[in-house]
Scaffold this motif. Structure first.
Motif, mmCIF file in Angstrom:
data_model
loop_
_atom_site.group_PDB
_atom_site.id
_atom_site.type_symbol
_atom_site.label_atom_id
_atom_site.label_comp_id
_atom_site.label_asym_id
_atom_site.label_seq_id
_atom_site.Cartn_x
_atom_site.Cartn_y
_atom_site.Cartn_z
ATOM 1 N N MET A 1 37.787 90.967 90.359
ATOM 2 C CA MET A 1 38.158 92.382 90.537
ATOM 3 C C MET A 1 36.923 93.096 91.355
ATOM 4 N N GLN B 1 39.900 99.910 82.115
ATOM 5 C CA GLN B 1 39.335 99.223 83.188
ATOM 6 C C GLN B 1 37.813 99.942 83.522
ATOM 7 N N TYR C 1 37.935 86.688 85.770
ATOM 8 C CA TYR C 1 38.838 87.826 86.387
ATOM 9 C C TYR C 1 37.890 89.013 86.640
ATOM 10 N N ASP D 1 37.142 92.770 94.673
ATOM 11 C CA ASP D 1 38.433 93.313 95.513
ATOM 12 C C ASP D 1 37.719 94.700 95.991
#
Ligand code: ATP
Ligand code: LTN
Length: 337
Positions: free
Chosen positions: A138, A156, A134, A141
């Motif tokens: 990210m 985060q 994951y 992204d």
């Protein structure tokens, strides 16, 4: 000819994994997204690829993706000023994620605390490989859009550190390709706490009465505030260590009314917790009522939501495409034609 300096780029994402955003999502992240549209080139993404790293139902995922879009628009994301899109509409996310996975150490990925937190119940054995990788998806992204800043909640931070490491590693191994992004975390609202268990952060996974979902009926949310756990004592004072419940309510109150915690302490001097909770319940109702109405109205026209998202995806692809092409070239993939 304009010689204006281009606005810094911002990118952030939110998962379509609940029917409603909660107050932590809003104060920790989405509020900053809205504000940053004014002076940034903004990209905001509903990360449905991330949304399938945990248990999911296809029909529910579809519905939640549109709900996320409607809530972002209702919160003030303006498609004229921001690129709002769905991650799976831009194939480059998955493609860059694969390449980055091949420069991420297995040990490095194993150190991500959110993976550990999310697998405490079932154990790593039962988690998916998607959940494990994951943070790499990210990172992709963010890197695809050459983002300068990434507005997120405090949870985060470690994922942003990994992103910075991967961007730097790729650049030094293959030549400068990526901007190294900075986290944008507002200290005051980085960690909104659960209203019933103020030792823990508000989270949809803890979805009890301590999690305030913005789309619940305003009366339900007023009650959640009025029955929030407070601490022993009487005085309304910000003290995170000894009064986490009251401090959390002060943080929420200050953020929703753009006042300072110090002013609120003064306002409630000599008054009890009950007054504070009653007033904050009103503040919350004033905030969620129009938000909910606006969201529900937008959800009545899914075709229009899909149109906005399709436009966003088209613009996102224009930016993501050249980044991925440079990456493919740098790692030595021959051109497709
Ligand atoms: P949850 O913990 O509720 O399951 P999440 O962190 O898994 O949520 P998202 O819904 O994608 O997943 O979170 C969206 C944004 O909201 C992120 O930037 C995250 O850091 C932020 N956020 C989530 N909970 C809080 C909180 N309690 N306080 C501040 N920010 C938060
Ligand atoms: N992991 C994030 C969601 C997310 C994200 C991103 C945030 C996925 N991709 C890119 C910022 C930038 C979370 O909030 N749980």
């Amino acid at each position: 000819m304009s010689n204006a300096i281009p606005a810094p780029r911002v990118l952030s994402g939110i998962q379509p994994t609940a029917d409603s955003f909660h107050l932590g999502n809003y104060l920790g992240a989405v509020r900053q997204w809205v504000a940053m549209q004014d002076d940034h080139d903004a990209f905001y993404c509903i990360v449905d690829l991330h949304g399938i790293t945990v248990d999911f139902e296809p029909a529910v995922l579809r519905d939640r993706t549109r709900r996320a879009a409607a809530q972002l628009l209702a919160a003030g994301i303006d498609p004229e000023r921001s690129t709002l899109f769905v991650q799976s509409h831009v194939a480059e996310h998955a493609q860059l994620g694969w390449v980055l996975g091949c420069i991420t150490g297995f040990g490095e990925a194993s150190r991500m605390t959110q993976f550990k937190d999310k697998t405490v119940k079932g154990g790593a054995e039962r988690a998916t490989v998607g959940l494990f990788t994951y943070p790499v998806l990210m990172a992709g992204d963010i890197m695809l859009y050459q983002a300068d800043r990434v507005p997120v909640g405090g949870d985060q931070r470690q994922h942003l550190e990994l992103t910075r490491d991967l961007a730097g590693r790729f650049n030094s191994r293959f030549g400068t390709t990526f901007r190294v992004p900075e986290p944008y975390i507002v200290k005051e609202t980085a960690k909104i706490l659960d209203l019933q268990t103020p030792e823990k952060q508000m989270s949809k996974s803890l979805a009890g009465p301590g999690c305030l979902f913005l789309l619940d009926k305003p009366s339900v949310n007023a009650k959640k505030i009025r029955s929030a756990v407070t601490d022993s004592g009487h005085d309304v004072r910000f003290d995170e260590a000894n009064k986490p419940g009251i401090s959390n309510l002060l943080t929420i109150y200050a953020a929703l009314t753009s006042t300072s915690v110090a002013d609120l302490e003064q306002k409630y001097e000599g008054r009890g917790y009950g007054d504070l909770k009653k007033d904050l319940a009103d503040v919350v109702v004033d905030f969620v009522t129009p938000f909910r109405q606006h969201t529900l109205a937008l959800l009545n026209d899914p075709a229009e939501l899909d149109r906005v998202l399709a436009e966003g995806a088209s613009h996102a692809r224009d930016v993501a495409g050249p980044t991925l092409a440079a990456v493919y070239d740098r790692v030595g993939f021959i051109p497709a034609r």
